[in-house]
Motif scaffolding. Structure first.
Motif, short mmCIF file in Angstrom:
data_model
loop_
_atom_site.label_atom_id
_atom_site.label_comp_id
_atom_site.label_asym_id
_atom_site.label_seq_id
_atom_site.Cartn_x
_atom_site.Cartn_y
_atom_site.Cartn_z
N ASP A 75 38.08 16.81 77.86
CA ASP A 75 39.31 17.36 78.43
C ASP A 75 40.39 16.33 78.72
O ASP A 75 41.56 16.60 78.54
N ASN A 76 40.00 15.15 79.20
CA ASN A 76 41.00 14.16 79.59
C ASN A 76 40.42 12.75 79.50
O ASN A 76 39.21 12.57 79.35
N ASP A 77 41.30 11.77 79.60
CA ASP A 77 40.90 10.38 79.43
C ASP A 77 40.08 9.83 80.59
O ASP A 77 39.57 8.72 80.51
N ASP A 78 39.92 10.61 81.66
CA ASP A 78 39.07 10.19 82.76
C ASP A 78 37.60 10.50 82.51
O ASP A 78 36.73 10.01 83.23
N GLN A 79 37.32 11.29 81.49
CA GLN A 79 35.93 11.56 81.13
C GLN A 79 35.41 10.38 80.33
O GLN A 79 36.08 9.91 79.41
N PRO A 80 34.21 9.91 80.62
CA PRO A 80 33.68 8.73 79.93
C PRO A 80 33.09 9.04 78.55
O PRO A 80 31.96 8.70 78.23
N VAL A 81 33.88 9.70 77.72
CA VAL A 81 33.42 10.12 76.39
C VAL A 81 33.11 8.90 75.51
O VAL A 81 32.17 8.93 74.71
N ASP A 82 33.86 7.83 75.68
CA ASP A 82 33.62 6.64 74.87
C ASP A 82 32.31 5.96 75.29
O ASP A 82 31.57 5.45 74.44
N ALA A 83 32.01 5.98 76.58
CA ALA A 83 30.74 5.44 77.06
C ALA A 83 29.57 6.25 76.49
O ALA A 83 28.52 5.69 76.15
N LEU A 84 29.77 7.57 76.37
CA LEU A 84 28.74 8.41 75.77
C LEU A 84 28.49 8.02 74.32
O LEU A 84 27.34 7.92 73.89
N LEU A 85 29.54 7.75 73.56
CA LEU A 85 29.37 7.31 72.17
C LEU A 85 28.60 6.00 72.10
O LEU A 85 27.68 5.85 71.29
N HIS A 86 28.97 5.04 72.95
CA HIS A 86 28.27 3.75 72.97
C HIS A 86 26.80 3.93 73.34
O HIS A 86 25.92 3.34 72.69
#
Length: 176
Positions: free
Chosen positions: A13-24
Motif C-alpha cells: 500500500d505505501n512506502d512505510d511497509q517493509p516490502v523490500d525487507a521481505l524481498l531480501h
C-alpha cells in the motif's frame, strides 16, 4: 512468453511497509536452502525500509546501483534516475546466461507502465522460463493486471503467502 506465466507480485500500500525487507529475507531464506535466487532489490536502511537516496542491490554480489538523482530539497518530482536504473538492469540480463531458480525484480511501477525500467527484462526472464517475483504498489494494480494479461499472481504482503507461491513454482520447475 512460455505457456505458463510464472510471474507474481507482492502487493503493498505505501512506502512505510517493509516490502523490500521481505524481498531480501525471502531471497536469503530460499538461497540458504539451496535455491538460487538472483536479481535486484532496493537497498535497505537500518529500519529495513528503502534507503534514501534510492539504490538497487544485486542480491548475489551486494553491488549497489544508484537510481536517485538530486533534484533539490524543494522538488516535488520523482527523483528516480532512469539512467541509473538502466545501468542496474545489466544484473537482470546476466541472469539469462546463468539462470537462477527465481528472479527478483525490485518493482513494477511507473517506469515499467511507461514501457521502460525493467519491463523488457521481465519479459526476457519469463521467455527464458525463469519465474519472476516483484512488488507492485496497490495504485498500479490495473496496469499490473494488464501487463500480466490476467495471468500474473497477486500476493498479499505476507512472508508465508509469498513463500508458498515460491515453493509451488520451484517444486514445479524441479519436476520438469
Amino acid at each position: 512468453m512460455s505457456t505458463e506465466l510464472n510471474l507474481a507480485a507482492i502487493i503493498y500500500d505505501n512506502d512505510d511497509q517493509p516490502v523490500d525487507a521481505l524481498l531480501h529475507a525471502l531471497a536469503a531464506s530460499l538461497s540458504g536452502r539451496g535455491d538460487r535466487v538472483a536479481g535486484l532489490a532496493m537497498v535497505l536502511n537500518e529500519q529495513g525500509l528503502r534507503r534514501k537516496p534510492m539504490a538497487l542491490q544485486d542480491l548475489e554480489t551486494g553491488q549497489e546501483y544508484s537510481i536517485a538523482q538530486n533534484l533539490g530539497k524543494a522538488s516535488q518530482s520523482c527523483c528516480l534516475d532512469p539512467h541509473g536504473l538502466a545501468e542496474a538492469t545489466v544484473v537482470l540480463r546476466a541472469l539469462l546466461t546463468h539462470p537462477p531458480r527465481l528472479a527478483v525484480v525490485n518493482r513494477f511501477g511507473q517506469q515499467e507502465i511507461d514501457g521502460k525500467g525493467c519491463r523488457a527484462e521481465i519479459f526476457q526472464l519469463l521467455d527464458a522460463g525463469i519465474p519472476v517475483l516483484t512488488v507492485v504498489k496497490r495504485k498500479f494494480l490495473k496496469q499490473w493486471h494488464e501487463f500480466g494479461g490476467g495471468e500474473a499472481v497477486d500476493l498479499p504482503f505476507s512472508e508465508v503467502a509469498v513463500l508458498q507461491w515460491c515453493d509451488g513454482v520451484l517444486n514445479k520447475r524441479g519436476q520438469e
